[in-house]
Design an enzyme around this catalytic site. Structure first.
Site, PDB file in Angstrom:
ATOM      1  N   GLY A 142       2.981   3.377  14.801  1.00  0.00           N
ATOM      2  CA  GLY A 142       1.691   3.830  14.293  1.00  0.00           C
ATOM      3  C   GLY A 142       1.679   3.709  12.784  1.00  0.00           C
ATOM      4  O   GLY A 142       2.741   3.688  12.149  1.00  0.00           O
TER       5      GLY A 142
ATOM      6  N   HIS B 180      -1.912  12.109   8.601  1.00  0.00           N
ATOM      7  CA  HIS B 180      -1.831  11.285   7.373  1.00  0.00           C
ATOM      8  C   HIS B 180      -3.193  11.199   6.684  1.00  0.00           C
ATOM      9  O   HIS B 180      -3.278  11.175   5.453  1.00  0.00           O
ATOM     10  CB  HIS B 180      -1.383   9.857   7.709  1.00  0.00           C
ATOM     11  CG  HIS B 180       0.104   9.654   7.728  1.00  0.00           C
ATOM     12  ND1 HIS B 180       0.912   9.886   6.646  1.00  0.00           N
ATOM     13  CD2 HIS B 180       0.926   9.211   8.707  1.00  0.00           C
ATOM     14  CE1 HIS B 180       2.179   9.595   6.953  1.00  0.00           C
ATOM     15  NE2 HIS B 180       2.209   9.187   8.204  1.00  0.00           N
TER      16      HIS B 180
ATOM     17  N   CYS C  94       8.894   9.260  10.126  1.00  0.00           N
ATOM     18  CA  CYS C  94       7.716   8.682   9.474  1.00  0.00           C
ATOM     19  C   CYS C  94       8.174   7.544   8.575  1.00  0.00           C
ATOM     20  O   CYS C  94       9.162   7.688   7.852  1.00  0.00           O
ATOM     21  CB  CYS C  94       7.023   9.762   8.639  1.00  0.00           C
ATOM     22  SG  CYS C  94       5.588   9.167   7.729  1.00  0.00           S
ATOM     23  N   LEU C  95       7.437   6.438   8.629  1.00  0.00           N
ATOM     24  CA  LEU C  95       7.774   5.292   7.782  1.00  0.00           C
ATOM     25  C   LEU C  95       7.714   5.662   6.301  1.00  0.00           C
ATOM     26  O   LEU C  95       8.344   5.015   5.480  1.00  0.00           O
ATOM     27  CB  LEU C  95       6.802   4.134   8.058  1.00  0.00           C
ATOM     28  CG  LEU C  95       6.890   3.522   9.462  1.00  0.00           C
ATOM     29  CD1 LEU C  95       5.664   2.667   9.751  1.00  0.00           C
ATOM     30  CD2 LEU C  95       8.160   2.718   9.616  1.00  0.00           C
TER      31      LEU C  95
ATOM     32  N   GLN D 178      -0.939   4.952   4.106  1.00  0.00           N
ATOM     33  CA  GLN D 178       0.463   4.522   3.989  1.00  0.00           C
ATOM     34  C   GLN D 178       0.587   3.140   3.362  1.00  0.00           C
ATOM     35  O   GLN D 178       1.665   2.777   2.891  1.00  0.00           O
ATOM     36  CB  GLN D 178       1.146   4.513   5.360  1.00  0.00           C
ATOM     37  CG  GLN D 178       1.371   5.913   5.926  1.00  0.00           C
ATOM     38  CD  GLN D 178       2.100   5.837   7.252  1.00  0.00           C
ATOM     39  OE1 GLN D 178       1.503   5.552   8.274  1.00  0.00           O
ATOM     40  NE2 GLN D 178       3.404   6.064   7.241  1.00  0.00           N
TER      41      GLN D 178
ATOM     42  N   HIS E 196       0.149  12.618  14.565  1.00  0.00           N
ATOM     43  CA  HIS E 196       0.887  12.248  13.347  1.00  0.00           C
ATOM     44  C   HIS E 196       0.017  11.404  12.405  1.00  0.00           C
ATOM     45  O   HIS E 196      -0.063  11.673  11.213  1.00  0.00           O
ATOM     46  CB  HIS E 196       2.152  11.479  13.768  1.00  0.00           C
ATOM     47  CG  HIS E 196       3.004  11.009  12.634  1.00  0.00           C
ATOM     48  ND1 HIS E 196       4.217  11.587  12.325  1.00  0.00           N
ATOM     49  CD2 HIS E 196       2.825  10.019  11.723  1.00  0.00           C
ATOM     50  CE1 HIS E 196       4.733  10.963  11.262  1.00  0.00           C
ATOM     51  NE2 HIS E 196       3.912  10.008  10.893  1.00  0.00           N
ATOM     52  N   GLU E 197      -0.645  10.380  12.981  1.00  0.00           N
ATOM     53  CA  GLU E 197      -1.426   9.464  12.126  1.00  0.00           C
ATOM     54  C   GLU E 197      -2.682  10.146  11.579  1.00  0.00           C
ATOM     55  O   GLU E 197      -3.082   9.900  10.432  1.00  0.00           O
ATOM     56  CB  GLU E 197      -1.800   8.189  12.891  1.00  0.00           C
ATOM     57  CG  GLU E 197      -0.631   7.389  13.459  1.00  0.00           C
ATOM     58  CD  GLU E 197       0.496   7.089  12.488  1.00  0.00           C
ATOM     59  OE1 GLU E 197       0.254   7.058  11.259  1.00  0.00           O
ATOM     60  OE2 GLU E 197       1.640   6.913  12.951  1.00  0.00           O
TER      61      GLU E 197
HETATM   62 ZN   LIG Z   1       3.915   8.735   9.243  1.00  0.00          ZN
END
Ligand SMILES: [Zn+2]
Length: 161
Positions: free
Chosen positions: A46, A135, A89-90, A51, A131-132
Site C-alpha cells: 500500500g 497517512h 511502514c515504508l 509518502q 494504515h493508508e
Molecule cells: Zn505507511
C-alpha cells in the site's frame, strides 16, 4: 510511469493533513500510475500520496494475488472489531510494531475514473486501508505506540505498507 522516492520520517510532509481531490483528471491518473509503479517496485502492499511528496487524498493498495485498488478521497464509514497486528511502514524503514486495528472496515471513495466505490474489507485489506487512510491525516502507526521502545527491527524483505 515513474518510480518516485519515498519520504521517510521525520519528513514534515508525512505529518500534514492531505487535501481532498476536487477534480479527477489526467494529473490524478498519472499520480496513481506513479504510485502503483513505486509501490510494486519496492514490494509494498500500500502507498499513500504524501509518502511520495504529494499531499492529496489518494491511496493505492496492491495485495499479492489480488487486483490493485486505487482510492481517491477514501473515508472509513464503519469499523468493526479489534485485533492486534504487526505493522510496518515504508516511511519508517527497518522497523515493525504491534498496533490495534479494526478487524473489518467499510470504506467509500472514488476510483480513478471518478466513480463512487464502496469496499467491505477484513483482515489484511482492512489493516492496509486503515494504515493508508491514516497517512492522509498525517498519522503514522508509530503514533499508536506508547513508546518507541516497542519498535522492533526487521529484515528488509518483510512486507511494509
Ligand atoms: Zn505507511
Amino acid at each position: 510511469m515513474t518510480v518516485v522516492a519515498i519520504r521517510v520520517v521525520p519528513d514534515p510532509l508525512l505529518r500534514q493533513k492531505s487535501k481532498r481531490v476536487r477534480i479527477i483528471d489526467g494529473s490524478i491518473q498519472k499520480l496513481i500510475n506513479n504510485m502503483r509503479e513505486t509501490m510494486h517496485s519496492i514490494g509494498g502492499v500500500g502507498l499513500a500520496a504524501p509518502q511520495i511528496g504529494v499531499p492529496l487524498r489518494v491511496i493505492v493498495i496492491g495485495i499479492p494475488g489480488e487486483e490493485d485498488i486505487a482510492l481517491i478521497n477514501p473515508e472509513i464509514v464503519r469499523r468493526t472489531g479489534e485485533r492486534l497486528v504487526d505493522e510496518g511502514c515504508l516511511s519508517v524503514p527497518g522497523y515493525i510494531g504491534q498496533v490495534k486495528r479494526a478487524v473489518s472496515v467499510r470504506v467509500k471513495g472514488r476510483d480513478q475514473n471518478g466513480k463512487e466505490i464502496r469496499i467491505k474489507a477484513d483482515e489484511l485489506l482492512a489493516q492496509v486501508l486503515q494504515h493508508e487512510i491514516d497517512h492522509l491525516n498525517g498519522m503514522l502507526y508509530i503514533d499508536y505506540l506508547e513508546s518507541m521502545d516497542e519498535l522492533r527491527k526487521i529484515e528488509p524483505e518483510v512486507t511494509e505498507l
